[in-house]
Design a protein around this motif. Structure first.
Motif, PDB file in Angstrom:
ATOM      1  N   ALA A   1      50.806  82.551  -9.801  1.00  0.00           N
ATOM      2  CA  ALA A   1      51.273  83.577 -10.755  1.00  0.00           C
ATOM      3  C   ALA A   1      52.706  83.327 -11.240  1.00  0.00           C
ATOM      4  O   ALA A   1      52.972  83.356 -12.444  1.00  0.00           O
ATOM      5  CB  ALA A   1      51.147  84.963 -10.121  1.00  0.00           C
ATOM      6  N   GLY A   2      53.617  83.054 -10.320  1.00  0.00           N
ATOM      7  CA  GLY A   2      55.023  82.844 -10.691  1.00  0.00           C
ATOM      8  C   GLY A   2      55.183  81.651 -11.617  1.00  0.00           C
ATOM      9  O   GLY A   2      55.979  81.685 -12.565  1.00  0.00           O
ATOM     10  N   LEU A   3      54.400  80.596 -11.364  1.00  0.00           N
ATOM     11  CA  LEU A   3      54.504  79.387 -12.196  1.00  0.00           C
ATOM     12  C   LEU A   3      53.903  79.624 -13.581  1.00  0.00           C
ATOM     13  O   LEU A   3      54.399  79.100 -14.579  1.00  0.00           O
ATOM     14  CB  LEU A   3      53.816  78.208 -11.496  1.00  0.00           C
ATOM     15  N   ALA A   4      52.832  80.439 -13.622  1.00  0.00           N
ATOM     16  CA  ALA A   4      52.223  80.769 -14.925  1.00  0.00           C
ATOM     17  C   ALA A   4      53.270  81.466 -15.794  1.00  0.00           C
ATOM     18  O   ALA A   4      53.409  81.173 -16.986  1.00  0.00           O
ATOM     19  CB  ALA A   4      51.015  81.661 -14.718  1.00  0.00           C
ATOM     20  N   ALA A   5      54.056  82.338 -15.172  1.00  0.00           N
ATOM     21  CA  ALA A   5      55.099  83.060 -15.929  1.00  0.00           C
ATOM     22  C   ALA A   5      56.168  82.105 -16.450  1.00  0.00           C
ATOM     23  O   ALA A   5      56.844  82.392 -17.430  1.00  0.00           O
ATOM     24  CB  ALA A   5      55.728  84.126 -15.030  1.00  0.00           C
ATOM     25  N   GLN A   6      56.284  80.946 -15.781  1.00  0.00           N
ATOM     26  CA  GLN A   6      57.289  79.959 -16.238  1.00  0.00           C
ATOM     27  C   GLN A   6      56.687  78.932 -17.202  1.00  0.00           C
ATOM     28  O   GLN A   6      57.326  77.947 -17.545  1.00  0.00           O
ATOM     29  CB  GLN A   6      57.875  79.228 -15.022  1.00  0.00           C
ATOM     30  N   GLY A   7      55.399  79.112 -17.552  1.00  0.00           N
ATOM     31  CA  GLY A   7      54.797  78.236 -18.564  1.00  0.00           C
ATOM     32  C   GLY A   7      53.746  77.279 -18.048  1.00  0.00           C
ATOM     33  O   GLY A   7      53.195  76.486 -18.826  1.00  0.00           O
ATOM     34  N   ALA A   8      53.417  77.329 -16.745  1.00  0.00           N
ATOM     35  CA  ALA A   8      52.377  76.423 -16.236  1.00  0.00           C
ATOM     36  C   ALA A   8      51.000  76.881 -16.702  1.00  0.00           C
ATOM     37  O   ALA A   8      50.766  78.083 -16.886  1.00  0.00           O
ATOM     38  CB  ALA A   8      52.430  76.401 -14.709  1.00  0.00           C
TER      39      ALA A   8
ATOM     40  N   ILE B   1      48.623  69.834  -7.637  1.00  0.00           N
ATOM     41  CA  ILE B   1      47.630  70.493  -6.778  1.00  0.00           C
ATOM     42  C   ILE B   1      48.296  70.828  -5.447  1.00  0.00           C
ATOM     43  O   ILE B   1      48.851  69.953  -4.785  1.00  0.00           O
ATOM     44  CB  ILE B   1      46.397  69.584  -6.592  1.00  0.00           C
ATOM     45  N   GLY B   2      48.247  72.107  -5.081  1.00  0.00           N
ATOM     46  CA  GLY B   2      48.918  72.585  -3.870  1.00  0.00           C
ATOM     47  C   GLY B   2      50.201  73.274  -4.274  1.00  0.00           C
ATOM     48  O   GLY B   2      51.141  72.636  -4.754  1.00  0.00           O
ATOM     49  N   LEU B   3      50.216  74.601  -4.119  1.00  0.00           N
ATOM     50  CA  LEU B   3      51.389  75.383  -4.538  1.00  0.00           C
ATOM     51  C   LEU B   3      51.983  76.131  -3.352  1.00  0.00           C
ATOM     52  O   LEU B   3      52.292  77.317  -3.429  1.00  0.00           O
ATOM     53  CB  LEU B   3      51.009  76.352  -5.664  1.00  0.00           C
ATOM     54  N   GLY B   4      52.107  75.405  -2.239  1.00  0.00           N
ATOM     55  CA  GLY B   4      52.865  75.959  -1.123  1.00  0.00           C
ATOM     56  C   GLY B   4      54.330  75.902  -1.499  1.00  0.00           C
ATOM     57  O   GLY B   4      54.692  75.758  -2.675  1.00  0.00           O
ATOM     58  N   MET B   5      55.192  75.990  -0.486  1.00  0.00           N
ATOM     59  CA  MET B   5      56.632  75.988  -0.776  1.00  0.00           C
ATOM     60  C   MET B   5      57.042  74.720  -1.513  1.00  0.00           C
ATOM     61  O   MET B   5      57.793  74.759  -2.482  1.00  0.00           O
ATOM     62  CB  MET B   5      57.407  76.123   0.528  1.00  0.00           C
ATOM     63  N   MET B   6      56.527  73.566  -1.067  1.00  0.00           N
ATOM     64  CA  MET B   6      56.943  72.308  -1.683  1.00  0.00           C
ATOM     65  C   MET B   6      56.262  72.087  -3.031  1.00  0.00           C
ATOM     66  O   MET B   6      56.916  71.739  -4.020  1.00  0.00           O
ATOM     67  CB  MET B   6      56.648  71.141  -0.725  1.00  0.00           C
TER      68      MET B   6
END
Ligand code: FVH
Length: 294
Positions: free
Chosen positions: A44-51, A13-18
């Motif tokens: 969005a970027g993480l969804a593309a990586q499988g999240a 939970i929390g998708l800032g830089m860290m």
């Protein structure tokens, strides 16, 4: 399912830089990673990586037994946890949000009342270091979480567990950051001096880096003096440093640069001398900091 025990699902939970770097590290290690962020576009970027992207906090919490939170501050953590309600019962929370020892202890007490395992953490790394051995993560609080989810936490970097007291990770995190800011402040002041004479900051680093390394070698001896409460010195007295600080301040005025970073240290040294500690070494300053002027 043994595969799930080895690699349990994890929610971030929390998708800032860290937070994004933490989620990426889990995905890289093959964890089923569910993510949630207040501003949905950051997923969005993480969804593309499988999240798996959760639409609500409740959905994110329900997806995994282990919940990692990394947001701006504890106020944000509280707002988020309020949205999860009873779904948190029986789950494990690892809070990697920066805060004070008191905030960590308060949150751990609240979690204990709800039957939630709580581990507080401090990240000694920038996002680009996450998932490398150079990233150090300090933890304190629930040892059960370390025992159960240690391998998942090791996806982020090296792990150091400081004990059951949930405030210890934050205490050490803030202490280490204080030391870092002290070093950066000294560097910024030094570079302002150098640049005021039209010299380049970059070439100065060939002098300042080995100088700081040499000076950092004296820290264990200073620490021994502080622990022993014995500040006698054969290195340099507060008196001599007081005279030296007069030169710093005069030089700032000559060079036309700010004294903002230097005057607080000068004031502390002056207080030490005024209180009768002029012959003591610089380690005396720790005791002065522990007894603020009334
Ligand atoms: N970045 C770093 O180098 C340091 C390294 C050491 C540890 N810190 C701490 O990590 C926490 C998060 O820092 P960050 O760098 O990820 O920060 P941002 O990129 O600015 O992201 C902030 C996230 O917090 C969310 N957020 C803020 N307020 C709320 C709220 N009221 N409710 C829900 N979420 C909130 C924000 O969401 P959004 O603005 O995208 O919607 C971001 O996800 C922090 O404690 C550092 O001290 C980082």
């Amino acid at each position: 399912n043994p595969a799930n025990i080895k690699r349990p699902p994890v929610t971030v939970i929390g998708l800032g830089m860290m937070g994004s770097a933490l989620a990426q590290a889990l995905l890289k290690e093959g964890y089923r990673t569910t993510v949630w962020n207040r501003s949905a576009d950051k997923a969005a970027g993480l969804a593309a990586q499988g999240a798996v992207v959760a639409g609500t906090v409740a959905e994110a919490v329900a997806a995994s037994p282990l919940i990692i939170i990394c947001v701006l501050d504890y106020g944000a953590v509280n707002e988020i946890l309020e949205q999860a309600g009873d779904l948190l019962d029986g789950r494990a929370i690892v809070n990697l949000t920066n805060g004070t020892p008191a905030q960590a202890r308060q949150m751990a007490a609240w979690a204990a009342e709800q039957g939630i395992e709580y581990l507080d953490g401090g990240i000694m790394a920038v996002p680009q270091m996450i998932a490398s051995p150079g990233a150090l993560l300090l933890y304190s609080g629930s040892s059960k979480i370390i025992d159960t989810y240690g391998p998942a936490l090791e996806s982020f970097g090296s792990t150091k567990y400081l004990g059951q007291d949930p405030g210890l990770a934050s205490l050490h995190d803030l202490a280490l950051l204080s030391a870092m800011y002290g070093m950066f402040s000294g560097f910024f002041h030094a570079v302002a001096m150098i640049r005021s004479e039209q010299l380049q900051a970059e070439s100065f680093t060939s002098l300042v880096v080995p100088w700081l390394q040499a000076m950092s070698a004296s820290l264990p001896l200073m620490a021994q003096a502080v622990d022993a409460g014995d500040h006698q010195t054969k290195v340099s007295s507060l008196h001599i440093n007081q005279t030296g600080f007069g030169h710093f301040i005069d030089a700032c005025r000559e060079l036309g640069i700010s004294t903002e970073l230097m005057t607080p240290i000068q004031e502390l040294i002056n207080r030490g001398v005024a209180e009768g500690y002029g012959t003591d070494g610089l380690s005396r300053l720790v005791e002065l900091l522990q007894k603020p002027e009334s």
